[in-house]
Design an enzyme around this catalytic site. Structure first.
Site, PDB file in Angstrom:
ATOM      1  N   HIS A  28       0.809  -1.230   0.000  1.00  0.00           N
ATOM      2  CA  HIS A  28       0.000   0.000   0.000  1.00  0.00           C
ATOM      3  C   HIS A  28       0.843   1.282   0.000  1.00  0.00           C
ATOM      4  O   HIS A  28       0.751   2.130   0.865  1.00  0.00           O
ATOM      5  CB  HIS A  28      -1.105   0.004   1.067  1.00  0.00           C
ATOM      6  CG  HIS A  28      -0.716  -0.230   2.501  1.00  0.00           C
ATOM      7  ND1 HIS A  28       0.286   0.442   3.130  1.00  0.00           N
ATOM      8  CD2 HIS A  28      -1.263  -1.046   3.434  1.00  0.00           C
ATOM      9  CE1 HIS A  28       0.348   0.053   4.380  1.00  0.00           C
ATOM     10  NE2 HIS A  28      -0.565  -0.844   4.592  1.00  0.00           N
ATOM     11  N   HIS A  82      -4.593  -8.495  14.900  1.00  0.00           N
ATOM     12  CA  HIS A  82      -4.701  -7.337  14.010  1.00  0.00           C
ATOM     13  C   HIS A  82      -5.529  -7.751  12.800  1.00  0.00           C
ATOM     14  O   HIS A  82      -5.229  -8.764  12.160  1.00  0.00           O
ATOM     15  CB  HIS A  82      -3.282  -6.911  13.593  1.00  0.00           C
ATOM     16  CG  HIS A  82      -3.216  -5.711  12.707  1.00  0.00           C
ATOM     17  ND1 HIS A  82      -4.190  -4.746  12.659  1.00  0.00           N
ATOM     18  CD2 HIS A  82      -2.262  -5.307  11.822  1.00  0.00           C
ATOM     19  CE1 HIS A  82      -3.839  -3.814  11.786  1.00  0.00           C
ATOM     20  NE2 HIS A  82      -2.677  -4.137  11.266  1.00  0.00           N
ATOM     21  N   GLU A  84      -5.978  -6.222   9.876  1.00  0.00           N
ATOM     22  CA  GLU A  84      -5.601  -5.833   8.513  1.00  0.00           C
ATOM     23  C   GLU A  84      -5.407  -7.113   7.688  1.00  0.00           C
ATOM     24  O   GLU A  84      -4.952  -8.143   8.195  1.00  0.00           O
ATOM     25  CB  GLU A  84      -4.337  -4.950   8.512  1.00  0.00           C
ATOM     26  CG  GLU A  84      -4.153  -4.272   7.162  1.00  0.00           C
ATOM     27  CD  GLU A  84      -3.175  -3.091   7.153  1.00  0.00           C
ATOM     28  OE1 GLU A  84      -2.543  -2.806   8.188  1.00  0.00           O
ATOM     29  OE2 GLU A  84      -3.056  -2.446   6.086  1.00  0.00           O
ATOM     30  N   ASP A  86      -3.463  -8.424   5.611  1.00  0.00           N
ATOM     31  CA  ASP A  86      -2.243  -9.228   5.477  1.00  0.00           C
ATOM     32  C   ASP A  86      -2.137 -10.242   6.621  1.00  0.00           C
ATOM     33  O   ASP A  86      -1.335 -11.174   6.536  1.00  0.00           O
ATOM     34  CB  ASP A  86      -0.983  -8.354   5.380  1.00  0.00           C
ATOM     35  CG  ASP A  86      -0.903  -7.261   6.406  1.00  0.00           C
ATOM     36  OD1 ASP A  86      -1.941  -6.793   6.893  1.00  0.00           O
ATOM     37  OD2 ASP A  86       0.231  -6.849   6.742  1.00  0.00           O
ATOM     38  N   HIS A 148      -0.972  -0.120  14.758  1.00  0.00           N
ATOM     39  CA  HIS A 148      -1.275   1.139  14.107  1.00  0.00           C
ATOM     40  C   HIS A 148      -2.730   1.242  13.685  1.00  0.00           C
ATOM     41  O   HIS A 148      -3.105   2.206  12.993  1.00  0.00           O
ATOM     42  CB  HIS A 148      -0.352   1.323  12.877  1.00  0.00           C
ATOM     43  CG  HIS A 148      -0.621   0.359  11.748  1.00  0.00           C
ATOM     44  ND1 HIS A 148      -0.970   0.781  10.489  1.00  0.00           N
ATOM     45  CD2 HIS A 148      -0.646  -1.005  11.694  1.00  0.00           C
ATOM     46  CE1 HIS A 148      -1.151  -0.247   9.696  1.00  0.00           C
ATOM     47  NE2 HIS A 148      -0.970  -1.348  10.403  1.00  0.00           N
ATOM     48  N   ASP A 167       2.076  -5.959  14.101  1.00  0.00           N
ATOM     49  CA  ASP A 167       2.982  -5.198  13.227  1.00  0.00           C
ATOM     50  C   ASP A 167       4.169  -4.589  13.974  1.00  0.00           C
ATOM     51  O   ASP A 167       5.219  -4.326  13.369  1.00  0.00           O
ATOM     52  CB  ASP A 167       2.216  -4.052  12.545  1.00  0.00           C
ATOM     53  CG  ASP A 167       1.375  -4.523  11.372  1.00  0.00           C
ATOM     54  OD1 ASP A 167       1.717  -5.543  10.763  1.00  0.00           O
ATOM     55  OD2 ASP A 167       0.374  -3.857  11.079  1.00  0.00           O
ATOM     56  N   TYR A 195      10.284   0.625   8.380  1.00  0.00           N
ATOM     57  CA  TYR A 195       8.949   0.210   8.841  1.00  0.00           C
ATOM     58  C   TYR A 195       8.381   1.246   9.809  1.00  0.00           C
ATOM     59  O   TYR A 195       7.228   1.675   9.687  1.00  0.00           O
ATOM     60  CB  TYR A 195       9.035  -1.171   9.521  1.00  0.00           C
ATOM     61  CG  TYR A 195       7.692  -1.806   9.641  1.00  0.00           C
ATOM     62  CD1 TYR A 195       7.202  -2.625   8.625  1.00  0.00           C
ATOM     63  CD2 TYR A 195       6.872  -1.545  10.726  1.00  0.00           C
ATOM     64  CE1 TYR A 195       5.939  -3.172   8.708  1.00  0.00           C
ATOM     65  CE2 TYR A 195       5.612  -2.094  10.809  1.00  0.00           C
ATOM     66  CZ  TYR A 195       5.154  -2.911   9.795  1.00  0.00           C
ATOM     67  OH  TYR A 195       3.894  -3.436   9.878  1.00  0.00           O
ATOM     68  N   HIS A 228       5.700  -9.411  10.760  1.00  0.00           N
ATOM     69  CA  HIS A 228       6.502  -9.287   9.524  1.00  0.00           C
ATOM     70  C   HIS A 228       7.979  -9.418   9.882  1.00  0.00           C
ATOM     71  O   HIS A 228       8.436  -8.810  10.860  1.00  0.00           O
ATOM     72  CB  HIS A 228       6.320  -7.920   8.859  1.00  0.00           C
ATOM     73  CG  HIS A 228       4.928  -7.630   8.397  1.00  0.00           C
ATOM     74  ND1 HIS A 228       4.362  -8.248   7.305  1.00  0.00           N
ATOM     75  CD2 HIS A 228       3.986  -6.776   8.873  1.00  0.00           C
ATOM     76  CE1 HIS A 228       3.133  -7.782   7.131  1.00  0.00           C
ATOM     77  NE2 HIS A 228       2.880  -6.889   8.067  1.00  0.00           N
TER      78      HIS A 228
END
Ligand code: FEO
Length: 407
Positions: A28, A82, A84, A86, A148, A167, A195, A228
């Site tokens: 993104h 999380h 999101e 991913d 985040h 994250d 990051y 990640h």
């Protein structure tokens, strides 16, 4: 059929069962030059637990890694730290194929999962300080709202003392290495900074509060397991210390000069500003946006005391690459920034005041020198003014730096 995908043991009871995305280059808007991993973790015990999943197309890779350890249908609990995609993208398909007794998330996480997948499935909600007994394993939870996303949370596995940090403390690096101590130091620091600069910088006040509070939470963290990149099993203080510094926005004696140019006039101005910075004793970092990516600019800005922005005026507007970078950077909100604007123009010259407005009004930057505008092609005198602008920025940086370090 044999599969190439196997799990990697992390601690006595925890296995990495994530996916490696070697090809990803655009996360993104963030240039992921080294690809990434989507980390998912399997906790073995009387009631096996899966912590997070992977991006939807990597479902097969995750399930085969799980299968290399246990039959996936034995999973009894899924924790979503999380929402999101991913980390949650593979969740709907997983829940079609296994029947866990609980899916666990923070309260905003439960809402986010419902809104992503339009389901009415029950999600068990947990709050900061809550401790769950899941078979013979005990987990504690820390909500990390807006780090985040509103739903973000940490889960801590007692006994193995693993902090699943979603994250936070992660980085976009694909590879077979699962631990930070298997990778070179300069790569780790660069990718962790990238990051932080691109994802977490806007939330630095919250990061500061978290890094201040974490030592007092009574979590004997041995391993930090982000979603990640590599895990931290040694020197966990190192990544925590980096985060504390970035959250305070400890800067270096450095200024980033970003620019683009139609006929190289703004480039000449950028070079003269760089010379002025250098003569003042400040390290310049010149980045032409005809080739430098916005996310690499954000990485450099993370520890820079100053940001100078050069744009030609095109049809009364900023040059497109500069508009792109400024839109991105103002969202990242680097604190205590010193700024400046410059650029060449033909007849109207709106770009410099437009940059100054973004720097002062939206990024709350202080401008140590007035903007420099040059008609068509800079003269020697114009370039001397640009050098003076660099020197003025350097002087303001020296004055602004509280610790007096020349890092
Ligand atoms: Fe890695 Fe916020 O997702």
């Amino acid at each position: 059929m044999d599969t190439p995908f196997t799990a990697r043991r992390i601690t006595e009871n925890v296995w990495w069962v994530g996916a490696i995305d070697w090809d990803l280059r655009n996360f993104h808007g963030y240039l992921t030059s080294r690809g990434t991993t989507y980390n998912a973790y399997l906790i073995l015990g009387s009631e096996p637990i899966l912590v997070d999943t992977v991006r939807a197309p990597f479902y097969g890779e995750m399930i085969e890694r799980i299968r290399s350890v246990i039959d996936p249908t034995r999973i009894r609990h899924v924790i979503s730290c999380h929402a999101e995609m991913d980390h949650s993208g593979a969740l709907p398909r997983l829940l079609q194929e296994i029947t866990p007794t609980s899916v666990i998330a923070s309260t905003p996480g439960a809402k986010a999962l419902r809104e992503h997948f339009h389901w009415d499935r029950e999600v068990q909600e947990v709050k900061t300080g809550e401790r769950l007994e899941l078979g013979d394993r005990f987990l504690r939870f820390v909500e990390t709202r807006m780090l985040h996303w509103p739903d973000s949370m940490f889960a801590f596995l007692e006994g193995d003392d693993v902090l699943f940090s979603n994250d936070a403390f992660g980085m976009h690096v694909a590879g077979s290495e699962r631990f930070a101590d298997e990778l070179p130091d300069d790569l780790l620091r660069h990718e962790a900074a990238k990051y932080y600069g691109n994802i977490l910088m806007p939330f630095s006040r919250l990061v500061q509060r978290l890094t201040d509070q974490l030592p007092g939470m009574g979590l004997p963290i041995q391993v930090i397991a982000p979603d990640h990149g590599p895990l931290w099993r040694r020197d966990t203080d190192r990544i925590l210390d980096w985060y504390a510094r970035w959250a305070r926005r400890e800067t270096r004696n450095k200024a980033v000069v970003i620019y683009d140019s139609m006929w190289k006039s703004t480039t000449l101005m950028a070079r003269a500003i760089g010379e002025g910075l250098s003569l003042g004793g400040t390290k310049p970092k010149l980045m032409s946006l005809d080739g430098s990516h916005r996310s690499d600019v954000a990485t450099e800005v993370l520890e820079a005391a100053g940001l100078l922005v050069g744009s030609p005026t095109m049809n009364g507007q900023l040059y497109p690459t500069i508009a792109d970078a400024m839109t991105y950077l103002k969202g990242l909100r680097p604190a205590n920034l010193l700024g400046g604007a410059f650029g060449s123009y033909g007849w109207s010259g709106e770009a410099v005041p437009q940059i100054e407005a973004i720097l002062t009004n939206e990024m709350k930057a202080r401008l140590p020198a007035p903007g420099v505008r040059v008609r068509y092609v800079p003269t020697d005198e114009d370039l001397a003014t640009c050098r003076e602008m660099g020197a003025a920025m350097s002087a303001a940086i020296h004055e602004n730096r509280k610790d007096g370090e020349d890092r």
